[in-house]
Design a protein around this motif. Structure first.
Motif, PDB file in Angstrom:
ATOM      1  N   ALA A 183      55.850  14.980  47.399  1.00  0.00           N
ATOM      2  CA  ALA A 183      54.899  14.472  48.616  1.00  0.00           C
ATOM      3  C   ALA A 183      55.506  13.499  49.895  1.00  0.00           C
ATOM      4  CB  ALA A 183      53.611  14.012  48.199  1.00  0.00           C
ATOM      5  N   GLY A 184      56.287  12.657  48.890  1.00  0.00           N
ATOM      6  CA  GLY A 184      56.991  11.534  49.766  1.00  0.00           C
ATOM      7  C   GLY A 184      58.548  11.782  50.153  1.00  0.00           C
ATOM      8  N   GLY A 185      58.799  13.074  49.793  1.00  0.00           N
ATOM      9  CA  GLY A 185      60.312  13.477  50.304  1.00  0.00           C
ATOM     10  C   GLY A 185      61.201  12.494  49.448  1.00  0.00           C
ATOM     11  N   ALA A 186      61.258  12.325  48.288  1.00  0.00           N
ATOM     12  CA  ALA A 186      61.990  11.459  47.648  1.00  0.00           C
ATOM     13  C   ALA A 186      63.491  12.591  47.360  1.00  0.00           C
ATOM     14  CB  ALA A 186      61.532  11.013  46.391  1.00  0.00           C
ATOM     15  N   GLU A 187      64.609  11.632  47.526  1.00  0.00           N
ATOM     16  CA  GLU A 187      65.881  12.377  47.276  1.00  0.00           C
ATOM     17  C   GLU A 187      66.060  12.626  45.848  1.00  0.00           C
ATOM     18  OE1 GLU A 187      65.691  11.548  51.266  1.00  0.00           O
ATOM     19  OE2 GLU A 187      65.444   9.767  49.340  1.00  0.00           O
ATOM     20  N   SER A 188      65.582  11.884  44.701  1.00  0.00           N
ATOM     21  CA  SER A 188      65.676  11.978  43.395  1.00  0.00           C
ATOM     22  C   SER A 188      64.560  11.792  42.662  1.00  0.00           C
ATOM     23  CB  SER A 188      66.844  11.126  42.789  1.00  0.00           C
ATOM     24  OG  SER A 188      68.036  11.499  43.440  1.00  0.00           O
ATOM     25  N   ILE A 189      64.093  12.648  41.877  1.00  0.00           N
ATOM     26  CA  ILE A 189      62.797  12.165  40.934  1.00  0.00           C
ATOM     27  C   ILE A 189      63.289  12.087  39.411  1.00  0.00           C
ATOM     28  CG2 ILE A 189      60.546  13.106  40.554  1.00  0.00           C
ATOM     29  CD1 ILE A 189      60.563  14.738  43.288  1.00  0.00           C
ATOM     30  N   ILE A 190      62.985  11.035  38.674  1.00  0.00           N
ATOM     31  CA  ILE A 190      63.385  10.961  37.414  1.00  0.00           C
ATOM     32  C   ILE A 190      62.065  11.079  36.615  1.00  0.00           C
ATOM     33  CG2 ILE A 190      64.684   9.532  35.764  1.00  0.00           C
ATOM     34  CD1 ILE A 190      66.383   8.485  38.150  1.00  0.00           C
ATOM     35  N   VAL A 191      62.170  11.734  35.444  1.00  0.00           N
ATOM     36  CA  VAL A 191      60.779  11.839  34.724  1.00  0.00           C
ATOM     37  C   VAL A 191      61.252  11.993  33.204  1.00  0.00           C
ATOM     38  CG1 VAL A 191      59.362  12.616  36.632  1.00  0.00           C
ATOM     39  CG2 VAL A 191      60.707  14.309  35.152  1.00  0.00           C
ATOM     40  N   PRO A 192      60.506  11.656  32.508  1.00  0.00           N
ATOM     41  CA  PRO A 192      60.592  11.688  31.129  1.00  0.00           C
ATOM     42  C   PRO A 192      60.734  13.156  30.319  1.00  0.00           C
ATOM     43  CG  PRO A 192      58.466  11.157  31.181  1.00  0.00           C
ATOM     44  CD  PRO A 192      58.982  11.126  32.642  1.00  0.00           C
ATOM     45  N   GLU A 193      60.156  14.269  31.277  1.00  0.00           N
ATOM     46  CA  GLU A 193      60.033  15.569  30.676  1.00  0.00           C
ATOM     47  C   GLU A 193      61.760  16.260  31.016  1.00  0.00           C
ATOM     48  OE1 GLU A 193      55.959  14.669  31.534  1.00  0.00           O
ATOM     49  OE2 GLU A 193      57.968  14.221  32.649  1.00  0.00           O
ATOM     50  N   VAL A 194      62.309  15.728  31.761  1.00  0.00           N
ATOM     51  CA  VAL A 194      63.560  16.399  32.247  1.00  0.00           C
ATOM     52  C   VAL A 194      64.731  15.324  31.930  1.00  0.00           C
ATOM     53  CG1 VAL A 194      64.911  17.422  34.181  1.00  0.00           C
ATOM     54  CG2 VAL A 194      62.474  17.602  33.876  1.00  0.00           C
ATOM     55  N   GLU A 195      65.730  15.818  31.310  1.00  0.00           N
ATOM     56  CA  GLU A 195      67.078  15.131  31.078  1.00  0.00           C
ATOM     57  C   GLU A 195      67.650  14.381  32.365  1.00  0.00           C
ATOM     58  OE1 GLU A 195      71.233  15.239  28.572  1.00  0.00           O
ATOM     59  OE2 GLU A 195      69.950  17.049  28.701  1.00  0.00           O
ATOM     60  N   PHE A 196      67.899  13.033  32.276  1.00  0.00           N
ATOM     61  CA  PHE A 196      68.365  12.420  33.409  1.00  0.00           C
ATOM     62  C   PHE A 196      69.846  12.336  33.439  1.00  0.00           C
ATOM     63  CE2 PHE A 196      68.906   7.727  34.680  1.00  0.00           C
ATOM     64  CZ  PHE A 196      69.207   8.048  35.950  1.00  0.00           C
ATOM     65  N   ASP A 197      70.222  12.776  34.513  1.00  0.00           N
ATOM     66  CA  ASP A 197      71.862  12.685  34.771  1.00  0.00           C
ATOM     67  C   ASP A 197      72.082  11.610  35.934  1.00  0.00           C
ATOM     68  OD1 ASP A 197      74.513  13.010  35.441  1.00  0.00           O
ATOM     69  OD2 ASP A 197      74.150  15.224  35.713  1.00  0.00           O
ATOM     70  N   ILE A 198      72.559  10.519  35.607  1.00  0.00           N
ATOM     71  CA  ILE A 198      72.715   9.475  36.604  1.00  0.00           C
ATOM     72  C   ILE A 198      73.931  10.001  37.662  1.00  0.00           C
ATOM     73  CG2 ILE A 198      74.650   8.311  35.492  1.00  0.00           C
ATOM     74  CD1 ILE A 198      71.989   6.559  37.623  1.00  0.00           C
ATOM     75  N   ASP A 199      74.762  10.818  37.193  1.00  0.00           N
ATOM     76  CA  ASP A 199      75.807  11.159  38.085  1.00  0.00           C
ATOM     77  C   ASP A 199      75.489  12.261  39.277  1.00  0.00           C
ATOM     78  OD1 ASP A 199      77.739   9.527  36.841  1.00  0.00           O
ATOM     79  OD2 ASP A 199      78.274  11.468  35.147  1.00  0.00           O
ATOM     80  N   GLU A 200      74.250  13.013  39.040  1.00  0.00           N
ATOM     81  CA  GLU A 200      73.612  14.011  39.911  1.00  0.00           C
ATOM     82  C   GLU A 200      73.032  13.053  40.942  1.00  0.00           C
ATOM     83  OE1 GLU A 200      70.191  17.152  40.426  1.00  0.00           O
ATOM     84  OE2 GLU A 200      70.945  16.581  38.363  1.00  0.00           O
ATOM     85  N   VAL A 201      72.247  11.885  40.641  1.00  0.00           N
ATOM     86  CA  VAL A 201      71.870  10.926  41.574  1.00  0.00           C
ATOM     87  C   VAL A 201      72.776  10.580  42.576  1.00  0.00           C
ATOM     88  CG1 VAL A 201      70.528   8.977  41.717  1.00  0.00           C
ATOM     89  CG2 VAL A 201      69.877  10.358  40.105  1.00  0.00           C
TER      90      VAL A 201
END
Length: 319
Positions: A183-201
């Motif tokens: 809803a806020g138009g964030a460029e990256s959303i990091i949640v515990p349910e999906v593996e986090f890839d810092i390089d993608e961010v």
């Protein structure tokens, strides 16, 4: 049934007061006495109970928090503490209880039901982490609070050409991050349910900067590492100045949204109706925009499903 008690337990959630108001006024309309139990299960143990009337719940529908106050109770989990609570229920002549809270609160309510005290549960938690219901009371208000914060942080981030990590609540459930991020138009959303890839961010930050983008908003659920460490790694890999904003308990407060007030009012009314009809051990919820009830045991065993489709939409729209 002529005497009902109502209590709120665990973390507070916007909309609890609307539910309390509904319980109190529906009980009085149905000619039942209604007692407010303060400080959750601790208040039940210690007899912090007073009879409520129409004026008790005047002008509270728009207020956050809980007028009955809330607390977590280790004593209630002990045999001695639980027996004290049972004795207090009998002393006050309370014939049924309506209990507002999350899964831990529901487990306490199940114990009361098993001990012969009729109970109905109303889901109130901003995390929206209960799988049997689409939404819990307080969730959408918390999302609105975060979206408002995102808008304000985007203004200052754009002014300085920064990236900003916004840490939100949701240690094991990423719904606040997911809904507010989309809803806020964030460029990256990091949640515990999906593996986090810092390089993608980092790639998104660099690609955005190359096309003239002046900000990068990252919404991070609190259960994913340390926000400051993530920020330092992003700075090292992208060279972008990265600030961290931890919203914390601001997400629990504030005026409840219209939707939270509506579902709270409907659930409070239904909880009284179920008790008066002789029902017990039930949890209320919302499914496909319809009010439902199911056994507390069954409700607690429904696994929370993460909306991966919504998460994918967020990724597509933030390219």
């Amino acid at each position: 049934m002529k005497t009902i008690g109502v209590l709120t337990s665990g973390g507070d959630a916007p909309g609890m007061n609307a539910a309390i108001r509904s319980v109190v006024r529906t009980s009085i309309y149905q000619n039942a006495r209604i007692f407010g139990i303060k400080q959750g299960y601790n208040g039940l143990i210690n007899g912090e109970i007073e009879e409520m009337n129409l004026s008790s719940v005047a002008d509270i529908i728009h207020r956050g928090g809980t007028m009955l106050r809330s607390a977590r109770s280790d004593e209630f989990t002990t045999k001695a503490g639980f027996n004290k609570a049972l004795n207090v229920v009998r002393v006050f002549g309370i014939e049924g209880l309506i209990i507002l809270g999350g899964d831990g609160t529901f487990r306490g309510a199940k114990k009361l039901h098993d001990a012969g005290i009729p109970t109905i549960c109303i889901p109130c938690t901003i995390d929206n982490d209960m799988g049997y219901t689409d939404y819990t009371i307080g969730f959408f208000t918390a999302v609105e609070t975060v979206v408002d914060a995102i808008s304000k942080i985007r203004d200052t981030s754009t002014s300085h050409g920064r990236a900003n990590i916004i840490e939100v609540m949701g240690r094991e459930c990423g719904d606040i991050a997911l809904y507010s991020g989309l809803a806020g138009g964030a460029e990256s959303i990091i949640v515990p349910e999906v593996e986090f890839d810092i390089d993608e961010v980092c790639r998104k930050i660099i690609h955005g900067r190359n096309r003239g983008k002046l900000h990068h908003i990252i919404v991070l659920a609190e259960g994913i590492g340390n926000a400051y460490e993530v920020g330092r790694e992003i700075e090292e890999k992208t060279g972008a100045e990265t600030k961290v904003t931890i919203l914390g308990h601001i997400q629990r407060g504030g005026t409840p949204t219209a939707y939270d007030r509506i579902i709270a009012s409907k659930m409070g009314n239904k909880a009284v109706e179920l008790l008066l009809a002789g029902e017990s051990g039930k949890a209320l919820g919302i499914k496909c925009n319809q009010l439902i009830s199911m056994d507390i045991d069954e409700a607690l065993n429904v696994k929370k499903e993460f909306d991966k489709g919504m998460y994918d939409i967020g990724r597509i729209l933030s390219i």
